[in-house]
Design an enzyme around this catalytic site. Structure first.
Site, PDB file in Angstrom:
ATOM      1  N   VAL A 142      -1.286   7.238   1.905  1.00  0.00           N
ATOM      2  CA  VAL A 142      -2.220   6.287   1.290  1.00  0.00           C
ATOM      3  C   VAL A 142      -3.593   6.910   1.010  1.00  0.00           C
ATOM      4  CG1 VAL A 142      -3.120   5.355   3.472  1.00  0.00           C
ATOM      5  CG2 VAL A 142      -3.099   3.905   1.421  1.00  0.00           C
ATOM      6  N   TYR A 143      -3.941   8.027   1.657  1.00  0.00           N
ATOM      7  CA  TYR A 143      -5.272   8.630   1.457  1.00  0.00           C
ATOM      8  C   TYR A 143      -5.368   9.186   0.046  1.00  0.00           C
ATOM      9  CZ  TYR A 143      -5.418   8.877   6.652  1.00  0.00           C
ATOM     10  OH  TYR A 143      -5.378   8.606   8.001  1.00  0.00           O
TER      11      TYR A 143
END
Length: 317
Positions: free
Chosen positions: A56-57
């Site tokens: 998700v980063y």
């Protein structure tokens, strides 16, 4: 700090890691590719070998879709040709395109992470946030399939309750499937209750390694937040609130005294305390610039005295 800092065994796994995991949340967010490469180069030059990221980063940043951090890390690994020397940890379940922990989602997310990381295997694969609506049997079953396929070496859990962790471990043991070797809890000098107690006790009994995130409380434990100061940081609001608590001020005072005695930055002392806690193998901390790195990797060269540890225990209680 030299590359002679000894590596630590990660729980029951065959992984040996540097006592500070480099957080990849800033790659592609507050650090562009060039800055990220420079930080990764400096970290490995100091003996570091453990990089923590997630699929998700950094989807939260304007213009990003998620996966930016993995893509930068993958490009760096390819450019440096050092994949075999770096322990790569990433997480599943939060990418905008792969939400949740159903078996199909976990497997699709892993394949997407492998593509971005430009590698054929992930050393340590975490479930990012537990999803209690998904049976542990389904989650562990999918993770075990990834291990059997050679795509993942070891599995781990982040943000999970003691009850669900126990269920997961018992299922793995009963069925002879892949078993969690590590846990990533929120844990630091101003947030002890987020890990200590039932979760830590279970990790200790089960031989799990803890790799805590928010190790520096979003920057508060670097000592740069002081009464009357303003800090330019994407995380300044969260960090500064600790100044308003009596415990936060007590902890800073204790850190200041110990840091001065050793001639090291405040952050190094905060990380050394965390690294000495039961089950903790490597705290996670991120650096946006190379200048921020020495205070982090210095944890490998600092051992606190029993008296200093007790002082911090008391201040943070």
């Amino acid at each position: 700090m030299t590359a002679t800092t000894s590596l630590r065994k990660l729980g029951s796994s065959d992984l040996e890691v540097f006592p500070l995991a480099l957080g990849g949340n800033v790659f592609g967010w507050t650090a562009d590719e060039d800055q990220s490469f420079a930080v990764l180069d400096a970290y490995t030059a100091a003996g570091g070998n453990f990089v923590d990221t997630a699929d998700v980063y950094s989807a939260w940043a304007e213009g990003n879709r998620g996966g930016e951090s993995e893509s930068i890390l993958g490009a760096w690994l390819q450019a440096r040709g050092n994949r075999s020397e770096v322990v790569v940890a990433t997480k599943a379940g939060q990418h905008p395109d792969f939400q949740g922990l159903s078996a199909a989602t976990i497997k699709a997310a892993a394949d997407a992470s492998l593509r971005r990381l430009r590698t054929d295997h992930i050393d340590l694969y975490y479930t990012h946030y537990d999803r209690p609506e998904v049976p542990v049997e389904e989650i562990i079953g999918a993770l075990d399939d990834l291990v059997k396929a050679g795509k993942v070496r070891h599995i781990a859990a982040s943000n999970i309750s003691a009850e669900r962790l126990r269920e997961s471990l018992e299922f793995s043991d009963r069925e002879g499937l892949a078993r969690y070797v590590a846990l990533q809890p929120h844990y630091n000098l101003v947030s002890r209750g987020t890990y200590e107690g039932e979760l830590q006790d279970l990790a200790q009994r089960s031989g799990l390694a803890a790799v805590p995130y928010y190790a520096l409380a979003s920057g508060f434990l670097t000592g740069k937040y002081r009464p009357g100061t303003t800090v330019e940081s994407a995380r300044a609001g969260g960090a500064a609130r600790h100044l308003e608590t009596e415990r936060g001020r007590r902890v800073l005072d204790a850190l200041d005294g110990i840091a001065a005695a050793h001639g090291v930055p405040v952050a190094t002392v905060a990380l050394a305390w965390l690294a000495s806690r039961p089950t903790v193998v490597a705290p996670i901390a991120s650096a946006r610039t190379v200048e921020q790195l020495p205070a982090l990797v210095g944890v490998g060269g600092l051992t606190l005295t029993d008296e200093e540890t007790a002082r911090l225990d008391e201040a943070s209680a």
